[in-house]
Design an enzyme around this catalytic site. Structure first.
Site, PDB file in Angstrom:
ATOM      1  N   ALA A 176      41.737  38.037  40.177  1.00 20.94           N
ATOM      2  CA  ALA A 176      41.365  36.837  40.938  1.00 20.94           C
ATOM      3  C   ALA A 176      40.464  35.982  40.067  1.00 20.94           C
ATOM      4  O   ALA A 176      39.418  36.445  39.609  1.00 20.94           O
ATOM      5  CB  ALA A 176      40.614  37.229  42.205  1.00 20.94           C
ATOM      6  N   LYS A 177      40.890  34.761  39.854  1.00 21.56           N
ATOM      7  CA  LYS A 177      40.068  33.821  39.075  1.00 21.56           C
ATOM      8  C   LYS A 177      39.365  32.948  40.096  1.00 21.56           C
ATOM      9  O   LYS A 177      40.019  32.187  40.822  1.00 21.56           O
ATOM     10  CB  LYS A 177      40.998  33.008  38.181  1.00 21.56           C
ATOM     11  CG  LYS A 177      40.390  31.845  37.451  1.00 21.56           C
ATOM     12  CD  LYS A 177      41.523  31.137  36.706  1.00 21.56           C
ATOM     13  CE  LYS A 177      41.116  30.071  35.741  1.00 21.56           C
ATOM     14  NZ  LYS A 177      40.317  29.001  36.283  1.00 21.56           N
ATOM     15  N   VAL A 178      38.045  33.079  40.149  1.00 18.25           N
ATOM     16  CA  VAL A 178      37.289  32.322  41.162  1.00 18.25           C
ATOM     17  C   VAL A 178      36.153  31.550  40.509  1.00 18.25           C
ATOM     18  O   VAL A 178      35.679  31.906  39.431  1.00 18.25           O
ATOM     19  CB  VAL A 178      36.724  33.251  42.273  1.00 18.25           C
ATOM     20  CG1 VAL A 178      37.842  33.965  43.026  1.00 18.25           C
ATOM     21  CG2 VAL A 178      35.709  34.255  41.734  1.00 18.25           C
TER      22      VAL A 178
END
Ligand code: FBP
Length: 262
Positions: A176-178
Site C-alpha cells: 500500500a502506497k499511502v
C-alpha cells in the site's frame, strides 16, 4: 505468492520505488526545474542506482526504454493513470493489461485507487481484474491508495490514511502506497491497519533534503518498508547523491544526520 522478502521489487524486504509517471499525471510542470528530466532516459539512468528497487512507469515509457534497461532496472508497470487535463471526479483509466505488462517484462504492477471518489466502485472492480491477473503471473501488486473526491478534502488525516492502507489489504494488494499522515505515530496506525500488506510512503512535492529524510525516517520507524518517490529524487540537481542518503535511511536504518554526512 512468494514471501515479500523474495519479491523482485524488494531488497532485503525494503523498497524504494522510483515513480516516473508524472508526465501523464501532472504534465510538463514537473520537469520545469530540471528540464533534463523531460527526457525519460535521464530518469532511467537514475533508476540504475542500487537503492532503487523498481521504476514505476506507464506503458509507453516501458515499451520505449525497458528493453535497454532490463538488466539494470526492475520494472513496475503502472497500469492505470489519468492526465491533469481531466476535470471530472477522481478516476484513472486502465492503460495496459497485466498480461501485456508481463509480456513487456514487468516485475510488479501498480494501480491507483481513489477510495471515496464516486468512481470507487468501478475502480475496485478494475482492481479485482488486475489483482487476479497479477496473481496468475506471480507479480506483486502495489496500490497507490489515495482517498480523494466528493467530500474528502484532507486526504492526509490519520484515519483516512489508515483506512487507505486497510483498503489495500482488503482488496488484495501486496503493498500500500499511502501519504505520510504527519508523524511516525500516525504512520504506525496505518501500518497496523494494513496487517500483512506492506506499507510504503508516498513522496509528494519536493522539500528540503533534511525534511524529506526526516519524514522517510519517521515512516521507517513506524514499520513502513520504504517509499515510492518521484519528484523528491529526480527534481534534485544531484539525484544520485540523494539516493545515497535514502539508501542509508531505508536499508541501513541510519539516522538522518548520518545519511546527510555521506
Ligand atoms: P511523487 O513522489 O512525485 O509525489 O510521486 C508519487 C506519485 O504517486 C506518482 O506516481 C504520481 O504521478 C504522483 O505521485 C501523483 O501525485 P498527485 O498526488 O498529484 O496525484
Amino acid at each position: 505468492m512468494r514471501p515479500f522478502e523474495d519479491s523482485p521489487i524488494s531488497r532485503d524486504g525494503k523498497v524504494l520505488i522510483l515513480a516516473y509517471d508524472h508526465g501523464l499525471e501532472h504534465g510538463p510542470v514537473d520537469f520545469e526545474d530540471v528540464p533534463e528530466t523531460m527526457n525519460p532516459e535521464t530518469v532511467w539512468e537514475t533508476a540504475t542506482h542500487d537503492a532503487v528497487s523498481a521504476l514505476a512507469v506507464q506503458k509507453g515509457i516501458a515499451e520505449a526504454y525497458y528493453p535497454s534497461y532490463e538488466d539494470d532496472v526492475n520494472l513496475l508497470a503502472k497500469l492505470n493513470g489519468t492526465s491533469n487535463l481531466w476535470m471530472g471526479e477522481p478516476d484513472s483509466a486502465v492503460n495496459w493489461s497485466v498480461d501485456y505488462a508481463a509480456e513487456v517484462g514487468a516485475d510488479a504492477v501498480g494501480f491507483t485507487m481513489y477510495g471515496g471518489s464516486n468512481k470507487e466502485v468501478e475502480m475496485a472492480e478494475e482492481f479485482r481484474k488486475a489483482q487476479e491477473a497479477a496473481r496468475k503471473h506471480d507479480l506483486p501488486v502495489v496500490m497507490w491508495s489515495y482517498p480523494r473526491g466528493q467530500g474528502l478534502k484532507n486526504d492526509k488525516k490519520p484515519d483516512t490514511i489508515a483506512y487507505a492502507a486497510r483498503q489495500a489489504l482488503e482488496l488484495g494488494a501486496d503493498v500500500a502506497k499511502v501519504k505520510y499522515p504527519g508523524s511516525s505515530e500516525k504512520m504506525e496506525f496505518a501500518v497496523d491497519m494494513a496487517g500483512p500488506t506492506q506499507v510504503v510512503m508516498s513522496g509528494g512535492s519536493k522539500t528540503s533534503d533534511r525534511d524529506f529524510l526526516s519524514t522517510v525516517k519517521g515512516a521507517i520507524d513506524a514499520g513502513a518498508v520504504g517509499l515510492a518517490v518521484g519528484r523528491n529524487v529526480w527534481q534534485r540537481e544531484n539525484p544520485t547523491q540523494f539516493l545515497d542518503a535514502l539508501e542509508a535511511v531505508i536499508y541501513e536504518e541510519t539516522s538522518v544526520e548520518e545519511a546527510l554526512s555521506r
